[in-house]
Design a protein around this motif. Structure first.
Motif, PDB file in Angstrom:
ATOM      1  N   PRO A  58      59.908  56.403  25.510  1.00  0.00           N
ATOM      2  CA  PRO A  58      58.830  56.743  26.456  1.00  0.00           C
ATOM      3  C   PRO A  58      57.756  55.653  26.532  1.00  0.00           C
ATOM      4  N   THR A  59      57.098  55.625  27.665  1.00  0.00           N
ATOM      5  CA  THR A  59      55.859  54.847  27.837  1.00  0.00           C
ATOM      6  C   THR A  59      54.756  55.673  27.181  1.00  0.00           C
ATOM      7  N   PRO A  60      53.534  55.161  27.151  1.00  0.00           N
ATOM      8  CA  PRO A  60      52.460  56.041  26.671  1.00  0.00           C
ATOM      9  C   PRO A  60      52.420  57.342  27.485  1.00  0.00           C
ATOM     10  N   VAL A  61      52.289  58.443  26.745  1.00  0.00           N
ATOM     11  CA  VAL A  61      52.156  59.775  27.346  1.00  0.00           C
ATOM     12  C   VAL A  61      50.835  60.315  26.807  1.00  0.00           C
ATOM     13  N   LYS A  62      50.132  61.090  27.589  1.00  0.00           N
ATOM     14  CA  LYS A  62      48.842  61.600  27.113  1.00  0.00           C
ATOM     15  C   LYS A  62      49.064  62.690  26.070  1.00  0.00           C
ATOM     16  N   THR A  63      49.130  62.305  24.804  1.00  0.00           N
ATOM     17  CA  THR A  63      49.263  63.269  23.708  1.00  0.00           C
ATOM     18  C   THR A  63      48.296  62.865  22.602  1.00  0.00           C
ATOM     19  N   PHE A  64      48.356  63.623  21.500  1.00  0.00           N
ATOM     20  CA  PHE A  64      47.482  63.326  20.360  1.00  0.00           C
ATOM     21  C   PHE A  64      47.759  61.927  19.795  1.00  0.00           C
ATOM     22  N   LEU A  65      49.008  61.421  20.008  1.00  0.00           N
ATOM     23  CA  LEU A  65      49.338  60.106  19.448  1.00  0.00           C
ATOM     24  C   LEU A  65      48.578  58.990  20.153  1.00  0.00           C
ATOM     25  N   THR A  66      48.305  59.186  21.441  1.00  0.00           N
ATOM     26  CA  THR A  66      47.623  58.126  22.207  1.00  0.00           C
ATOM     27  C   THR A  66      46.134  58.419  22.402  1.00  0.00           C
ATOM     28  N   ALA A  67      45.700  59.594  21.938  1.00  0.00           N
ATOM     29  CA  ALA A  67      44.326  60.021  22.208  1.00  0.00           C
ATOM     30  C   ALA A  67      43.278  59.051  21.665  1.00  0.00           C
ATOM     31  N   ASN A  68      43.613  58.393  20.546  1.00  0.00           N
ATOM     32  CA  ASN A  68      42.608  57.527  19.920  1.00  0.00           C
ATOM     33  C   ASN A  68      42.767  56.044  20.262  1.00  0.00           C
ATOM     34  N   VAL A  69      43.674  55.753  21.194  1.00  0.00           N
ATOM     35  CA  VAL A  69      43.868  54.348  21.575  1.00  0.00           C
ATOM     36  C   VAL A  69      42.818  53.991  22.635  1.00  0.00           C
ATOM     37  N   PRO A  70      42.131  52.852  22.451  1.00  0.00           N
ATOM     38  CA  PRO A  70      41.113  52.473  23.441  1.00  0.00           C
ATOM     39  C   PRO A  70      41.714  52.373  24.849  1.00  0.00           C
ATOM     40  N   PRO A  71      40.982  52.864  25.870  1.00  0.00           N
ATOM     41  CA  PRO A  71      41.514  52.898  27.244  1.00  0.00           C
ATOM     42  C   PRO A  71      41.999  51.529  27.741  1.00  0.00           C
ATOM     43  N   ASP A  72      41.282  50.440  27.368  1.00  0.00           N
ATOM     44  CA  ASP A  72      41.704  49.123  27.884  1.00  0.00           C
ATOM     45  C   ASP A  72      43.045  48.703  27.284  1.00  0.00           C
ATOM     46  N   LYS A  73      43.287  49.121  26.045  1.00  0.00           N
ATOM     47  CA  LYS A  73      44.561  48.775  25.406  1.00  0.00           C
ATOM     48  C   LYS A  73      45.705  49.542  26.080  1.00  0.00           C
ATOM     49  N   ILE A  74      45.453  50.799  26.371  1.00  0.00           N
ATOM     50  CA  ILE A  74      46.467  51.613  27.065  1.00  0.00           C
ATOM     51  C   ILE A  74      46.743  51.009  28.443  1.00  0.00           C
ATOM     52  N   GLN A  75      45.666  50.624  29.146  1.00  0.00           N
ATOM     53  CA  GLN A  75      45.838  50.083  30.499  1.00  0.00           C
ATOM     54  C   GLN A  75      46.650  48.784  30.460  1.00  0.00           C
ATOM     55  N   ASN A  76      46.390  47.945  29.453  1.00  0.00           N
ATOM     56  CA  ASN A  76      47.182  46.706  29.297  1.00  0.00           C
ATOM     57  C   ASN A  76      48.666  47.016  29.141  1.00  0.00           C
ATOM     58  N   LEU A  77      48.926  48.078  28.371  1.00  0.00           N
ATOM     59  CA  LEU A  77      50.318  48.485  28.164  1.00  0.00           C
ATOM     60  C   LEU A  77      50.948  48.950  29.474  1.00  0.00           C
ATOM     61  N   LEU A  78      50.216  49.814  30.174  1.00  0.00           N
ATOM     62  CA  LEU A  78      50.736  50.353  31.439  1.00  0.00           C
ATOM     63  C   LEU A  78      51.003  49.219  32.429  1.00  0.00           C
ATOM     64  N   ASN A  79      50.179  48.178  32.371  1.00  0.00           N
ATOM     65  CA  ASN A  79      50.335  47.050  33.300  1.00  0.00           C
ATOM     66  C   ASN A  79      51.619  46.262  33.054  1.00  0.00           C
ATOM     67  N   ARG A  80      52.186  46.414  31.845  1.00  0.00           N
ATOM     68  CA  ARG A  80      53.428  45.686  31.544  1.00  0.00           C
ATOM     69  C   ARG A  80      54.659  46.441  32.040  1.00  0.00           C
ATOM     70  N   GLN A  81      54.463  47.683  32.496  1.00  0.00           N
ATOM     71  CA  GLN A  81      55.580  48.480  33.004  1.00  0.00           C
ATOM     72  C   GLN A  81      55.829  48.142  34.470  1.00  0.00           C
ATOM     73  N   ALA A  82      57.071  48.353  34.948  1.00  0.00           N
ATOM     74  CA  ALA A  82      57.355  48.169  36.376  1.00  0.00           C
ATOM     75  C   ALA A  82      56.579  49.203  37.184  1.00  0.00           C
TER      76      ALA A  82
END
Lengths: 96, 231
Positions: free
Chosen positions: B170-194
């Motif tokens: 999976p890509t990042p999914v909004k769960t407790f595992l990603t809840a504490n990841v800074p938003p800019d880091k998540i966005q960088n990750l999402l930007n690497r997806q097609a």
């Protein structure tokens, strides 16, 4: 049910999956590992799996035959019917 | 079908429980604590997945009660986000214990119950962080890379038992595992997806639906990443 009886059933079950010229004899001379082994490694895995399942059904206990104890012994416990029987009896005693 | 899912107290695991109950299946779940979720088609076990004995007893109880297991979904996992230099060995071991050794033992314990099914399936969880070789998540990524190797090798070693073994990343999914990841880091990750969006529970369920279909008997050893990510 005695462990040896379980091994007999396991080998019967295994033989149902094998070709005529591959069938395993239930005998004290039957060797499961080493240069005179009567089965290849994949068949050995299948046999182990059948034995574990039968023990689970008969004794209501889960034991993994291939574990650190098996590797730590000087002589493999999987050598013959006799050694496998003694090894499983030991494992079951430890489980109590 | 009888479906065993690990890590069902919340997040993706709980969503899968609800999904497959809705599809008419019986679900056996487990987590470290009691579940608040109750349903006639759901049984929950409290299991410490780092304890081999507890896992064996869990599998034995399931086999005694239900006979066969058709699908095993190794979902339980933990994350660890830290630079290598800031990751204590104990943390790395804990991540490896939960993310790799737990599915290793659980799979081993359920083999006999799976063998009784006509279309036995094992589904593991990886992550897009593996193909990304994501910095800052060494322990987590290494544990999931191990899960990918396990998936591909088990596919070969369990093929003679007719068991297929596949994984979803999976890509990042909004769960407790990603809840504490800074938003800019998540966005960088999402930007690497097609396809640059969060994954939804539905996206994960869709891939698992495909893996567990009877007609997927010839699909094994595969890792499907969401969001258009490739290795």
């Amino acid at each position: 049910m005695e462990i040896k009886e379980i091994l007999k059933i396991a080998i019967d079950e295994l033989n149902e999956q094998l070709e005529d010229d591959e069938k395993v004899e239930f005998s004290e001379n039957t060797k499961f590992i080493g240069s005179n082994a009567c089965i290849d490694s994949i068949t050995f895995v299948t046999l182990i799996s059948i034995i574990e399942e039968l023990i689970e059904d008969q004794y209501n206990k889960t034991i993994h035959l291939v574990n650190e104890k098996a590797f730590s012994q000087k002589r493999s416990p999987f050598y013959s019917i006799e050694t496998i029987t003694a090894y499983i009896e030991d494992l079951l005693k430890e489980e109590v | 079908m009888n479906i065993v899912i690990t890590g069902t107290s919340r997040g993706i695991g709980l969503s899968l429980v609800k999904r497959y109950i809705e599809q008419g299946h019986f679900i056996i779940g487990c987590s470290r604590s009691e579940s608040e979720f109750k349903h006639a088609n759901y049984q929950h076990f409290v299991v410490d997945l780092t304890n081999e004995k507890e896992i064996n007893n869990f599998a034995l109880a399931v086999k005694k009660q239900y006979g066969e297991v058709d699908v095993l979904i190794n979902n339980a996992g933990i994350a660890s986000m830290n630079h290598f230099m800031l990751t204590p060995l104990e943390t790395a071991k804990k991540v490896m214990n939960t993310n790799f050794f737990a599915p290793f033992i659980v799979t081993r314990s359920f083999i006999n119950a799976l063998k009784k099914s006509n279309h036995p399936r094992i589904i593991n969880f990886s992550t897009v962080a593996v193909p990304f070789n994501l910095d800052g998540e060494l322990a987590y990524v290494a544990s999931k890379a191990a899960v990918e190797s396990m998936t591909k090798i088990l596919a070969k070693e369990l093929a003679s038992f007719n068991i297929t073994v596949n994984a979803i990343g999976p890509t990042p999914v909004k769960t407790f595992l990603t809840a504490n990841v800074p938003p800019d880091k998540i966005q960088n990750l999402l930007n690497r997806q097609a396809i640059k969006r969060f994954g939804e529970f539905e996206d994960i369920g869709n891939v698992i639906d495909f893996y567990i279909k009877e007609s997927s008997d010839f699909i094994t050893g595969q890792i499907i990443y969401l969001g258009g990510v490739n290795k």
